[in-house]
Motif scaffolding. Structure first.
Motif, PDB file in Angstrom:
ATOM      1  N   UNK A 141      -7.685  -2.787   3.402  1.00  0.00           N
ATOM      2  CA  UNK A 141      -7.845  -1.960   4.300  1.00  0.00           C
ATOM      3  C   UNK A 141      -7.480  -0.778   3.850  1.00  0.00           C
ATOM      4  N   UNK A 142      -8.119   0.449   3.858  1.00  0.00           N
ATOM      5  CA  UNK A 142      -7.713   1.680   3.514  1.00  0.00           C
ATOM      6  C   UNK A 142      -7.224   1.940   2.055  1.00  0.00           C
ATOM      7  N   UNK A 143      -7.524   1.079   1.078  1.00  0.00           N
ATOM      8  CA  UNK A 143      -7.158   1.119  -0.172  1.00  0.00           C
ATOM      9  C   UNK A 143      -5.540   0.973  -0.437  1.00  0.00           C
ATOM     10  N   UNK A 144      -4.938   0.111   0.696  1.00  0.00           N
ATOM     11  CA  UNK A 144      -3.564  -0.060   0.749  1.00  0.00           C
ATOM     12  C   UNK A 144      -3.275  -1.613   0.307  1.00  0.00           C
ATOM     13  N   UNK A 145      -2.733  -1.657  -0.851  1.00  0.00           N
ATOM     14  CA  UNK A 145      -2.527  -2.871  -1.474  1.00  0.00           C
ATOM     15  C   UNK A 145      -1.745  -4.049  -0.523  1.00  0.00           C
TER      16      UNK A 145
END
Length: 70
Positions: A13-17
């Motif tokens: 989600x949202x390029x959050x690892x």
């Protein structure tokens, strides 16, 4: 009896690892080595090893909600 698996793609989600959205696991025989069709050799190789990959289509896909539920 079971079988081995390989990790596949993972989306966030949202390029959050830290917030996984989707995760795939594949059969260890999925695909072909170096993404080459069976029987095709690229360049010279020092030795030939039998390829165990057979393009098996078995996989498991996990979807994760924003609340963290799998």
């Amino acid at each position: 009896m079971g079988f081995s698996v390989r990790k596949g793609k993972e989306l966030y989600y949202d390029n959050d690892k830290k917030n996984t959205r989707l995760k795939d696991y594949y059969c260890f025989k999925q695909g072909f080595k170096n993404n080459e069709p069976e029987g095709e050799i690229v360049g010279e190789v020092a030795y030939q090893r039998a390829d165990s990959r057979t393009n098996c289509k078995a996989m498991v896909r996990f979807n994760v909600s924003k609340d963290g539920e799998w």
